[in-house]
Design a protein around this motif. Structure first.
Motif, PDB file in Angstrom:
ATOM      1  N   PRO A  45     130.669  57.642  47.809  1.00 45.41           N
ATOM      2  CA  PRO A  45     131.303  56.578  47.031  1.00 45.41           C
ATOM      3  C   PRO A  45     130.339  55.970  46.022  1.00 45.41           C
ATOM      4  CG  PRO A  45     131.813  56.347  49.364  1.00 45.41           C
ATOM      5  CD  PRO A  45     130.733  57.385  49.263  1.00 45.41           C
ATOM      6  N   THR A  46     130.813  55.734  44.822  1.00 47.88           N
ATOM      7  CA  THR A  46     130.001  55.112  43.776  1.00 47.88           C
ATOM      8  C   THR A  46     130.925  54.430  42.793  1.00 47.88           C
ATOM      9  OG1 THR A  46     128.220  55.502  42.181  1.00 47.88           O
ATOM     10  CG2 THR A  46     129.973  57.139  42.263  1.00 47.88           C
ATOM     11  N   ARG A  50     125.092  52.842  37.812  1.00 50.45           N
ATOM     12  CA  ARG A  50     124.391  53.419  38.947  1.00 50.45           C
ATOM     13  C   ARG A  50     122.908  53.082  38.987  1.00 50.45           C
ATOM     14  NH1 ARG A  50     127.373  59.331  38.633  1.00 50.45           N
ATOM     15  NH2 ARG A  50     129.493  58.531  38.976  1.00 50.45           N
ATOM     16  N   ASP A 182     127.918  49.685  42.500  1.00 52.45           N
ATOM     17  CA  ASP A 182     127.351  49.843  43.838  1.00 52.45           C
ATOM     18  C   ASP A 182     127.653  51.239  44.362  1.00 52.45           C
ATOM     19  OD1 ASP A 182     130.030  49.792  44.642  1.00 52.45           O
ATOM     20  OD2 ASP A 182     129.956  47.675  45.148  1.00 52.45           O
ATOM     21  N   GLY A 183     127.190  51.500  45.570  1.00 52.04           N
ATOM     22  CA  GLY A 183     127.371  52.814  46.163  1.00 52.04           C
ATOM     23  C   GLY A 183     126.235  53.755  45.814  1.00 52.04           C
ATOM     24  N   SER A 184     126.500  55.041  45.912  1.00 56.50           N
ATOM     25  CA  SER A 184     125.488  56.054  45.682  1.00 56.50           C
ATOM     26  C   SER A 184     125.033  56.088  44.228  1.00 56.50           C
ATOM     27  CB  SER A 184     126.050  57.433  46.056  1.00 56.50           C
ATOM     28  OG  SER A 184     125.157  58.468  45.703  1.00 56.50           O
TER      29      SER A 184
END
Length: 220
Positions: A45-46, A50, A182-184
């Motif tokens: 999830p992203t 990034r 947020d996320g990867s």
């Protein structure tokens, strides 16, 4: 210092995406980066920004325009069209995989016909705490060169990919994208003697591991 994680060069970058076929087609058509940019499948999830940008530096404005136009034609989304500024000429786009790229030159005049020629590749990470990130990397063998405020350039002589840090907020502002995300990171950095992750979760992998990640081949 963790000598197993020591790194003084970046051999390549791995962009992760849930659509590897589209990503490979884009990078092959947009510009020839050879095996410096690789693509790997990920469904982690992203969302949003990034926390990094990849920059392509060119020798003159005509080359910046040629590279930028090629990226847009290949399927990138324009973020900041190429324009002049106090420091030079540049523009920003978002690749189909979601990563943010800039193309720029410090020159303001053309001296030769336009070519899709790239002088260097630069990875900038946007850590939450630049000071802490700088210490982390210097403890792993990197030497800080130019450094002012929340910006750091590391000295990587002979490295195919150059590397630096800029505060996340400043990096997003310079790229012209919203700060939130947020996320990867969906990015892996190929370099060093052993795998490790930095304070902000950016993953480094030994360059030798690249044998399992096919490089992007340019479309003639």
């Amino acid at each position: 210092m963790n000598t197993e994680a020591t790194t003084t060069t970046i051999d390549h970058l791995v962009v992760e995406t849930d659509d590897t076929e589209r990503a490979r087609a884009f990078y092959a058509a947009a510009f020839d980066l050879g095996d410096r940019i690789r693509v790997r499948r990920s469904e982690a999830p992203t969302s949003g920004f990034r926390g990094f940008t990849i920059s392509l530096l060119a020798s003159q404005p005509a080359n910046v325009h040629a590279l930028y136009d090629s990226a847009i034609a290949a399927g990138a989304t324009a973020v900041k069209p190429v324009s002049k500024s106090l420091w030079g000429v540049g523009g920003t786009f978002r690749a189909p995989d979601g990563s943010v790229w800039t193309i720029a030159t410090s020159s303001k005049k053309d001296t030769t016909p336009a070519e899709r020629e790239i002088d260097s590749i630069v990875l900038l990470l946007g850590p939450a705490d630049v000071g802490a990130a700088k210490r982390f990397y210097t403890e792993r063998g990197l030497r800080a060169g130019k450094s002012f405020g929340a910006y750091v350039e590391f000295e990587l002589p002979g490295s195919p990919v150059q590397f630096g840090l800029n505060a996340r907020k400043a990096l997003a502002k310079a790229a012209g994208v919203p700060l939130d995300g947020d996320g990867s990171h969906r990015l892996a950095i190929g370099g060093g003697a052993a795998a490790f992750s930095d304070l902000d979760g950016f993953a480094w992998e030994p360059a030798a591991d690249a044998t399992s990640v096919a490089p992007v081949s340019p479309v003639e």
